[in-house]
Design a protein around this motif. Sequence first.
Motif, PDB file in Angstrom:
ATOM      1  N   HIS A   1      62.055  36.939  91.421  1.00 53.85           N
ATOM      2  CA  HIS A   1      62.062  36.082  90.222  1.00 53.85           C
ATOM      3  C   HIS A   1      61.405  34.731  90.533  1.00 53.85           C
ATOM      4  O   HIS A   1      60.518  34.273  89.800  1.00 53.85           O
TER       5      HIS A   1
ATOM      6  N   ILE B   1      57.609  34.914  91.165  1.00 53.58           N
ATOM      7  CA  ILE B   1      56.852  35.008  89.914  1.00 53.58           C
ATOM      8  C   ILE B   1      56.833  33.661  89.196  1.00 53.58           C
ATOM      9  O   ILE B   1      55.798  33.224  88.690  1.00 53.58           O
TER      10      ILE B   1
ATOM     11  N   TRP C   1      57.166  30.777  90.548  1.00 57.86           N
ATOM     12  CA  TRP C   1      56.574  29.857  91.511  1.00 57.86           C
ATOM     13  C   TRP C   1      57.328  28.529  91.548  1.00 57.86           C
ATOM     14  O   TRP C   1      56.859  27.473  91.135  1.00 57.86           O
TER      15      TRP C   1
END
Length: 170
Positions: A132, A135, A137
């Motif tokens: 999570h 993704i 970042w």
Amino acid sequence: MPDFLLSQLLVTVTLIIECCAMQLKNKNYILAALSVSCFFNGMHYLLLEQRTAGYIFLFSSIRFLVSIRWKFQWISVAALSISLLITVSTYSGLLSILGFIATVFITVGSFSHNDKFLRLMMILGGSLWFVHNLILWTPVGILVEVVFVGSSCIGYYRYYIAKKTLNTAP
């Protein structure tokens, strides 16, 4: 101060707490530490406009405290239902789904009477939060999950693999 920078500072508090939490032997101390870390992590996600993760973590802060005192399965089901309600009401795509599934593992583990099972569920849930955060970042968020999963694995090894090896040595 920009929201992104503030979010990274808040999740740094989470990082510090989680560096130690999974090395504790007492399951209630682990859950108490995770409760505090979830509060800071939730605020971090809200600053990043990730409402599902933010509200799930804020709720998880309360859930961990409840699970210290009560291990009833109906409370676990109620906590999962509230997490599902949060996810549905704040749904924003793949990150919402990943966060919810990770929360399922962690919730099931936190209401278990078995420390070994708790640690395994934390490893699975933390691994999904790692994906999570990758993704999304959030650099410190990624580091939090690397430390959390790594620490969980080390704690699992120390208490359940190395200890077993010492007990079976000739």
